[in-house]
Design a protein around this motif. Structure first.
Motif, PDB file in Angstrom:
ATOM      1  N   GLY A 183       1.744   2.849   2.921  1.00  0.00           N
ATOM      2  CA  GLY A 183       2.872   1.786   2.993  1.00  0.00           C
ATOM      3  C   GLY A 183       4.233   2.532   2.807  1.00  0.00           C
ATOM      4  N   VAL A 184       4.452   3.616   1.963  1.00  0.00           N
ATOM      5  CA  VAL A 184       5.612   4.443   1.794  1.00  0.00           C
ATOM      6  C   VAL A 184       5.729   5.297   3.083  1.00  0.00           C
ATOM      7  CG1 VAL A 184       6.565   6.355   0.756  1.00  0.00           C
ATOM      8  CG2 VAL A 184       5.217   4.778  -0.643  1.00  0.00           C
ATOM      9  N   TYR A 185       4.563   5.706   3.826  1.00  0.00           N
ATOM     10  CA  TYR A 185       4.947   6.390   4.886  1.00  0.00           C
ATOM     11  C   TYR A 185       5.435   5.427   5.975  1.00  0.00           C
ATOM     12  CZ  TYR A 185       3.710   9.233   9.121  1.00  0.00           C
ATOM     13  OH  TYR A 185       3.709   9.842  10.108  1.00  0.00           O
ATOM     14  N   ASP A 186       4.839   4.434   6.018  1.00  0.00           N
ATOM     15  CA  ASP A 186       5.178   3.530   7.161  1.00  0.00           C
ATOM     16  C   ASP A 186       6.565   3.028   7.066  1.00  0.00           C
ATOM     17  OD1 ASP A 186       4.421   1.368   9.382  1.00  0.00           O
ATOM     18  OD2 ASP A 186       4.900   0.093   7.817  1.00  0.00           O
ATOM     19  N   ARG A 187       7.369   2.955   5.819  1.00  0.00           N
ATOM     20  CA  ARG A 187       8.609   2.723   5.671  1.00  0.00           C
ATOM     21  C   ARG A 187       9.469   3.954   6.024  1.00  0.00           C
ATOM     22  NH1 ARG A 187      10.817  -1.208   2.006  1.00  0.00           N
ATOM     23  NH2 ARG A 187       8.862  -2.428   2.514  1.00  0.00           N
ATOM     24  N   ALA A 188       8.789   5.136   5.906  1.00  0.00           N
ATOM     25  CA  ALA A 188       9.713   6.250   6.323  1.00  0.00           C
ATOM     26  C   ALA A 188       9.689   6.496   8.014  1.00  0.00           C
ATOM     27  CB  ALA A 188       9.061   7.455   6.008  1.00  0.00           C
ATOM     28  N   ARG A 189       8.585   6.089   8.550  1.00  0.00           N
ATOM     29  CA  ARG A 189       8.457   5.855  10.167  1.00  0.00           C
ATOM     30  C   ARG A 189       9.373   4.732  10.563  1.00  0.00           C
ATOM     31  NH1 ARG A 189       5.184   9.105  13.209  1.00  0.00           N
ATOM     32  NH2 ARG A 189       4.817   7.390  14.937  1.00  0.00           N
ATOM     33  N   LYS A 190       9.473   3.831   9.961  1.00  0.00           N
ATOM     34  CA  LYS A 190      10.533   2.580  10.205  1.00  0.00           C
ATOM     35  C   LYS A 190      11.945   2.950  10.088  1.00  0.00           C
ATOM     36  CE  LYS A 190       7.605  -1.370  10.106  1.00  0.00           C
ATOM     37  NZ  LYS A 190       6.808  -1.939   8.995  1.00  0.00           N
ATOM     38  N   GLU A 200       8.018  -2.598  -6.480  1.00  0.00           N
ATOM     39  CA  GLU A 200       9.134  -3.687  -6.439  1.00  0.00           C
ATOM     40  C   GLU A 200      10.416  -3.001  -6.177  1.00  0.00           C
ATOM     41  OE1 GLU A 200       8.670  -7.324  -6.879  1.00  0.00           O
ATOM     42  OE2 GLU A 200      10.852  -7.283  -6.253  1.00  0.00           O
ATOM     43  N   LYS A 201      10.835  -1.916  -6.830  1.00  0.00           N
ATOM     44  CA  LYS A 201      12.341  -1.514  -6.890  1.00  0.00           C
ATOM     45  C   LYS A 201      12.428  -0.640  -5.715  1.00  0.00           C
ATOM     46  CE  LYS A 201      15.008   2.058  -9.292  1.00  0.00           C
ATOM     47  NZ  LYS A 201      15.235   3.034 -10.530  1.00  0.00           N
ATOM     48  N   HIS A 202      11.461   0.269  -5.091  1.00  0.00           N
ATOM     49  CA  HIS A 202      11.594   1.125  -4.030  1.00  0.00           C
ATOM     50  C   HIS A 202      11.198   0.538  -2.861  1.00  0.00           C
ATOM     51  CE1 HIS A 202      13.429   4.210  -6.873  1.00  0.00           C
ATOM     52  NE2 HIS A 202      12.315   3.884  -7.771  1.00  0.00           N
ATOM     53  N   LEU A 203      10.071  -0.412  -2.590  1.00  0.00           N
ATOM     54  CA  LEU A 203      10.164  -0.821  -1.399  1.00  0.00           C
ATOM     55  C   LEU A 203      10.221  -2.406  -1.308  1.00  0.00           C
ATOM     56  CD1 LEU A 203       6.359   0.921  -1.337  1.00  0.00           C
ATOM     57  CD2 LEU A 203       8.479   1.805  -0.109  1.00  0.00           C
ATOM     58  N   GLY A 204      10.362  -3.017  -2.220  1.00  0.00           N
ATOM     59  CA  GLY A 204      10.685  -4.403  -2.453  1.00  0.00           C
ATOM     60  C   GLY A 204       9.468  -5.128  -2.189  1.00  0.00           C
ATOM     61  N   VAL A 205       8.340  -4.790  -2.405  1.00  0.00           N
ATOM     62  CA  VAL A 205       7.194  -5.540  -2.176  1.00  0.00           C
ATOM     63  C   VAL A 205       6.619  -6.005  -3.733  1.00  0.00           C
ATOM     64  CG1 VAL A 205       6.643  -4.351  -0.086  1.00  0.00           C
ATOM     65  CG2 VAL A 205       5.819  -3.183  -2.094  1.00  0.00           C
ATOM     66  N   ASP A 206       5.581  -6.954  -3.466  1.00  0.00           N
ATOM     67  CA  ASP A 206       5.060  -7.365  -4.757  1.00  0.00           C
ATOM     68  C   ASP A 206       3.570  -6.901  -4.858  1.00  0.00           C
ATOM     69  OD1 ASP A 206       3.685  -8.598  -6.900  1.00  0.00           O
ATOM     70  OD2 ASP A 206       4.324 -10.654  -6.283  1.00  0.00           O
ATOM     71  N   PHE A 226       1.388  -6.946   1.178  1.00  0.00           N
ATOM     72  CA  PHE A 226       1.451  -5.470   1.224  1.00  0.00           C
ATOM     73  C   PHE A 226       0.049  -4.775   1.446  1.00  0.00           C
ATOM     74  CE2 PHE A 226       0.769  -1.346  -0.619  1.00  0.00           C
ATOM     75  CZ  PHE A 226       1.904  -0.436  -0.148  1.00  0.00           C
ATOM     76  N   TRP A 227      -0.958  -5.220   1.001  1.00  0.00           N
ATOM     77  CA  TRP A 227      -2.226  -4.701   1.203  1.00  0.00           C
ATOM     78  C   TRP A 227      -2.653  -4.886   2.861  1.00  0.00           C
ATOM     79  CZ3 TRP A 227      -2.832  -1.222  -2.069  1.00  0.00           C
ATOM     80  CH2 TRP A 227      -2.263  -1.415  -3.320  1.00  0.00           C
ATOM     81  N   VAL A 228      -2.418  -6.072   3.292  1.00  0.00           N
ATOM     82  CA  VAL A 228      -2.611  -6.607   4.604  1.00  0.00           C
ATOM     83  C   VAL A 228      -2.000  -5.413   5.561  1.00  0.00           C
ATOM     84  CG1 VAL A 228      -2.382  -8.254   6.367  1.00  0.00           C
ATOM     85  CG2 VAL A 228      -2.906  -8.861   4.150  1.00  0.00           C
ATOM     86  N   ASP A 229      -0.672  -5.186   5.264  1.00  0.00           N
ATOM     87  CA  ASP A 229       0.059  -4.261   6.216  1.00  0.00           C
ATOM     88  C   ASP A 229      -0.734  -2.911   6.166  1.00  0.00           C
ATOM     89  OD1 ASP A 229       1.545  -6.344   7.094  1.00  0.00           O
ATOM     90  OD2 ASP A 229       3.333  -5.718   5.931  1.00  0.00           O
ATOM     91  N   ALA A 230      -0.962  -2.617   4.751  1.00  0.00           N
ATOM     92  CA  ALA A 230      -1.397  -1.013   4.735  1.00  0.00           C
ATOM     93  C   ALA A 230      -2.644  -0.770   5.358  1.00  0.00           C
ATOM     94  CB  ALA A 230      -1.366  -0.991   3.214  1.00  0.00           C
ATOM     95  N   ALA A 231      -3.658  -1.886   5.089  1.00  0.00           N
ATOM     96  CA  ALA A 231      -4.780  -1.774   5.411  1.00  0.00           C
ATOM     97  C   ALA A 231      -5.174  -2.051   6.963  1.00  0.00           C
ATOM     98  CB  ALA A 231      -5.862  -2.851   4.836  1.00  0.00           C
ATOM     99  N   GLY A 232      -4.186  -2.728   7.433  1.00  0.00           N
ATOM    100  CA  GLY A 232      -4.137  -3.006   8.903  1.00  0.00           C
ATOM    101  C   GLY A 232      -3.728  -1.608   9.800  1.00  0.00           C
ATOM    102  N   ARG A 233      -2.550  -0.962   9.106  1.00  0.00           N
ATOM    103  CA  ARG A 233      -2.206   0.267   9.580  1.00  0.00           C
ATOM    104  C   ARG A 233      -3.218   1.401   9.737  1.00  0.00           C
ATOM    105  NH1 ARG A 233       2.503  -1.199   6.968  1.00  0.00           N
ATOM    106  NH2 ARG A 233       1.663  -0.020   5.295  1.00  0.00           N
ATOM    107  N   ALA A 234      -4.126   1.314   8.517  1.00  0.00           N
ATOM    108  CA  ALA A 234      -5.075   2.394   8.410  1.00  0.00           C
ATOM    109  C   ALA A 234      -6.165   2.274   9.551  1.00  0.00           C
ATOM    110  CB  ALA A 234      -5.902   2.105   6.854  1.00  0.00           C
ATOM    111  N   VAL A 235      -6.250   0.968  10.036  1.00  0.00           N
ATOM    112  CA  VAL A 235      -7.531   0.885  11.232  1.00  0.00           C
ATOM    113  C   VAL A 235      -6.834   0.833  12.426  1.00  0.00           C
ATOM    114  CG1 VAL A 235      -9.024   0.142   9.322  1.00  0.00           C
ATOM    115  CG2 VAL A 235      -7.709  -1.643  10.775  1.00  0.00           C
ATOM    116  N   LYS A 291      15.638   7.615  -0.549  1.00  0.00           N
ATOM    117  CA  LYS A 291      14.977   6.556  -1.281  1.00  0.00           C
ATOM    118  C   LYS A 291      13.511   7.043  -1.534  1.00  0.00           C
ATOM    119  CE  LYS A 291      16.793   3.099   1.692  1.00  0.00           C
ATOM    120  NZ  LYS A 291      16.312   2.101   2.490  1.00  0.00           N
ATOM    121  N   TYR A 292      12.758   7.994  -0.656  1.00  0.00           N
ATOM    122  CA  TYR A 292      11.439   8.749  -0.796  1.00  0.00           C
ATOM    123  C   TYR A 292      11.545   9.315  -2.156  1.00  0.00           C
ATOM    124  CZ  TYR A 292       7.237  11.366  -0.444  1.00  0.00           C
ATOM    125  OH  TYR A 292       6.254  12.119  -0.211  1.00  0.00           O
TER     126      TYR A 292
END
Ligand SMILES: [Zn+2]
Length: 605
Positions: free
Chosen positions: A538-545, A571-577, A583-592, A553-554
Motif C-alpha cells: 500500500g505504501v509502495y503504491d502511494r509512492a508510484r502514484k 491514518e496519519k500518513h496514508l489517510g486510510v482506515d 485499504f486491504w481490497v486495494d492492497a490485495a488486488g494489486r498483489a495479484v 512522506k515516506y
C-alpha cells in the motif's frame, strides 16, 4: 541490467572493527559490557530508591530512572547485536556465543526492572502520570510509556508476574528450546541420482524448491517420514506450550489467545479480521497463476511440495557491485536521501556478503545502538534472489537510519510495521528489473517472484493463522491429540488454499514442521507477515502514484513507526482506515494484478 559472466568476483566482508575492534576478544567491547553491567546495577539501585509517588519533587528522579532504562535498553541491544554479528560470521566463535548468552541474561534482568516499573506506573493517578510525561525529556517517548502502563493494567500483581517470568524460563520457553533441539536432530536418508546421504529437515526444506518435481516430492515424503517419528513429542510440546500460555492469559484476564500478539503488533483485532476477510475473497484470483504454473512445469495436481517450484530462467548471476549499483539507482529515482544512504552503507562496508563456509545461514539487519549504524548479514552468491535479499536488508537499514535520531523508546517499531521499508525496497527493485527486462524468460521469472509472494501470504500464512485460531479454541477445553492436530491442519489448509491445492496435496504434519508454532516469545507469528506484505504494498503504491514527492512522506511515516499504533500510522500518513476493508481490497488486488501477464507469457513461452 547487463548479464555478468557465470564467474563473479567474491562479495565483500563487512567492517565490524569500526564498532569494536578485534572481534570477540575486543577490549573495547569488553569495556562496553562491563559498563552495561554496572549500569544495570545502578538502575536497580535507582529503582529501589525511587519514591513511590510521582510528585513535583520526585518527578525528575522518575524521569532520570526512565532515561537510564532507555539508555540500558540500547546498550544491551548493542551487546546482543554485536555478539550476534560475530556468531553469524563464524559459527565456531565460542567466545562470541558466551557473550551472546550474557547479553540475553542482561536483557532478562532489564525486563525484570521494566516489570517493576510497570507495577509502579499503576500506583499513579492519571494526573500524576500526565505530569511525568510532560517532563520535556520524556515527551518524545510518551507513547512508549503510556503503552507500558496499559500493558501493566492487564497483568497480574507484580510478585505473580515475577514468578511467571521465572517459571517461564524452565517451563514455557523450555518447550520452545526442546522443540528446536528435537527439530535440529531429526535426520533422514535422502537419495538422489543413486546417492544416499543423511540430511536434516533444514536441508530437505531447500530441496523443496528444486526444479525437478521428483526431487521435491521425495524431499516432502522424507520430511513427513522424519516428523512422523517425532509427532508424539511435537504434540506434547505444542500442547504444553499453549497450555502454559492459556493458563497465564487466564490469570491475567486476557480472553482472546490473540491478546498478546495484538499488543506486540500494536494492531487491532478488527484490522486483522478485515485483512483476512478480503484475502478470503481474493485468493481465488490466483487460480489462473497456479494453473499456468502447473502447465509450465508439467504438474498434474498441485501439491504442497509444488509451492516453491521455480519458473522461468534463473541462471543469470549478478556480481555484488553491480547489484549494489542497481539497487542504489532504483532508490535514486524515488528518493535521493534513501539512495545516498544505501550508497554510503555499501561504501562503508556495512554488509557482510561473502559466500564462504562457516557462516550462519539466512539474512538479517541489525542496529548498532549509539553508533547510529546498522549491519547487514547475508550470503551473496550472485542470484537474483540474493540481489533482492540485499535490497530487502538495505531497506531495513534505511528504516533504522531514518530513526537514528529518535530516542530508542520512540524507535522500537512493532512487527506489523517492521517489514515496511524492506518489502518497499524489494518491490521497487523487482519492478525496475521488470521494466528493463526484455527477455520473456526473465520477465516470467520476475512476475513469478511477485505472484509467488502473494500466493504464500494469501494461502500458506493464512492456513497457519486459521490453524492456531482453531487449535487454541480446542486447547482451552483440554489437550488436543496428534490426530486431531492433523485434522485441524488439513481443515485450515482446505479453507486457506481455497481449492488451489489438490485434495492429495495437503500437509497434515505442518504443525510439526513449522517452527513458528513453537516460538514462545511471539504468539501467532503469522498474520504480521501478510499484514507487513500488504501494508508495504500500500505504501509502495502511494509512492508510484505520487512519485518522488512521496519520498519525504515516506520518511515521515517510517519515522513515526516506533511511536504510534499501526492504525494511527496509516491514518496519519496514508489517510486510510485499516479497520475497514477498502485499504486491504486495494492492497490485495494489486498483489495479484500481474496474473494476466504471467498467464500470457507462460502460454506464449
Ligand atoms: Zn525483513
Amino acid at each position: 541490467m547487463s548479464v555478468a559472466p557465470q564467474k563473479i568476483p567474491p562479495a565483500p566482508r563487512w567492517d565490524l572493527d569500526s564498532i569494536f575492534p578485534g572481534g570477540s576478544g575486543s577490549k573495547e567491547f569488553r569495556t562496553h559490557r562491563e559498563k552495561t553491567k554496572t549500569d544495570l546495577d545502578t538502575a536497580a539501585t535507582m529503582l529501589r530508591d525511587l519514591p513511590e509517588q510521582i510528585t513535583l519533587d520526585s518527578m525528575l528522579v522518575w524521569a532520570d530512572f526512565i532515561l537510564k532504562m532507555q539508555e540500558l535498553d540500547e546498550n544491551i541491544d548493542l551487546v546482543r547485536a554485536f555478539a550476534g554479528c560475530l556468531t553469524s560470521q563464524n559459527v565456531d566463535d565460542d567466545e562470541a556465543q558466551a557473550i551472546e548468552a550474557k547479553g540475553d541474561l542482561y536483557h532478562s534482568e532489564w525486563l525484570k526492572l521494566r516489570t517493576e516499573l510497570e507495577a509502579r506506573s499503576l500506583k499513579q493517578s492519571d494526573e500524576q502520570w500526565a505530569m511525568l510525561l510532560a517532563e520535556p525529556r520524556l515527551k518524545e517517548v510518551a507513547f512508549y510509556l503510556n503503552e507500558l502502563r496499559v500493558i501493566a493494567r492487564s497483568k497480574m500483581a507484580p510478585q505473580l508476574e515475577r514468578l511467571a517470568l521465572d517459571l517461564a524460563v524452565s517451563g514455557y520457553h523450555a518447550w520452545n528450546r526442546l522443540y528446536d533441539k528435537m527439530a535440529g536432530d531429526i535426520k533422514v536418508d535422502f537419495t538422489r541420482e543413486g546417492k544416499t546421504e543423511r540430511v536434516s529437515m533444514g536441508q530437505l526444506a531447500t530441496k523443496m524448491a528444486d526444479p525437478d518435481r521428483a526431487v521435491r516430492r521425495h524431499a516432502f515424503e522424507k520430511m513427513t517420514e522424519g516428523w512422523e517419528t517425532q509427532a508424539n513429542l511435537a504434540s506434547m510440546a505444542l500442547n504444553a506450550l499453549s497450555g502454559f500460555r492459556l493458563a497465564l492469559y487466564e490469570q491475567r484476564g486476557w480472553e482472546s489467545p490473540m491478546h498478546e500478539a495484538l499488543v506486540i503488533g500494536r494492531v487491532k483485532q478488527e484490522t486483522v479480521d478485515s485483512m483476512w476477510s478480503v484475502i478470503r475473497r481474493l485468493t481465488g484470483r490466483l487460480e489462473p497463476f497456479i494453473s499456468a504454473k502447473m502447465k509450465l512445469s508439467g504438474i498434474d495436481k498441485f501439491r504442497w511440495y509444488d509451492e516453491f517450484a521455480p519458473c522461468g530462467k534463473t541462471d543469470t548471476l549478478y556480481d555484488f557491485e553491480e547489484a549494489g549499483r542497481f539497487i542504489v539507482k532504483q532508490a535514486t529515482a524515488f528518493s535521493p536521501h534513501m539512495a545516498e544512504f544505501m550508497k554510503m552503507a555499501l561504501d562503508k562496508r556495512w554488509v557482510e556478503a561473502e559466500d564462504r563456509s562457516g557462516k550462519r545461514g539466512g539474512a538479517f539487519c541489525t542496529g548498532m545502538g549509539t553508533h547510529k549504524q546498522s549491519r547487514v548479514f547475508m550470503t551473496y552468491a550472485g542470484t537474483f534472489d540474493n540481489l533482492l535479499t540485499l535490497a530487502h536488508e538495505l531497506g531495513h537499514a534505511y528504516h533504522g537510519w531514518v530513526l537514528r535520531d529518535r530516542p530508542p523508546f520512540a524507535a522500537a517499531y512493532p512487527m506489523s510495521l517492521a517489514e515496511t521499508a524492506s518489502i518497499f525496497t524489494e518491490t521497487l527493485v523487482v519492478d525496475a528489473a521488470l521494466e528493463q527486462a526484455t527477455d520473456s524468460q526473465q520477465r516470467l521469472m520476475l512476475l513469478e517472484q511477485k505472484l509467488q509472494a502473494a500466493y504464500v501470504m494469501f494461502t500458506d500464512i493464512h492456513c497457519r493463522y486459521l490453524f492456531e485460531k482453531n487449535f487454541y479454541r480446542e486447547r482451552k477445553e483440554g489437550v488436543v491429540p496428534k490426530e486431531r492436530l492433523c485434522e485441524l491442519m488439513v481443515d485450515a489448509q482446505k479453507r486457506a488454499f481455497a481449492g488451489l491445492l489438490d485434495e492429495s496435496g495437503h500437509h497434515p504434519l505442518f504443525w510439526c514442521s513449522k517452527l513458528h508454532f513453537y516460538i514462545s516469545d511471539v504468539p501467532f507469528y503469522n498474520f504480521p507477515y501478510t499484514f507487513g506484505f500488504l501494508f508495504a504494498g500500500g505504501v509502495y503504491d502511494r509512492a508510484r502514484k505520487e512519485g518522488s514527492s512521496f519520498a519525504d512522506k515516506y520518511r515521515a511515516l517510517l519515522s513515526d513507526s516506533g511511536s504510534m499504533t499501526t492504525e494511527d500510522v496509516a491514518e496519519k500518513h496514508l489517510g486510510v482506515d485499516l479497520t475497514k476493508e477498502d485499504f486491504w481490497v486495494d492492497a490485495a488486488g494489486r498483489a495479484v494484478a500481474d496474473v494476466d501477464e504471467f498467464v500470457k507469457l507462460a502460454e506464449s513461452g
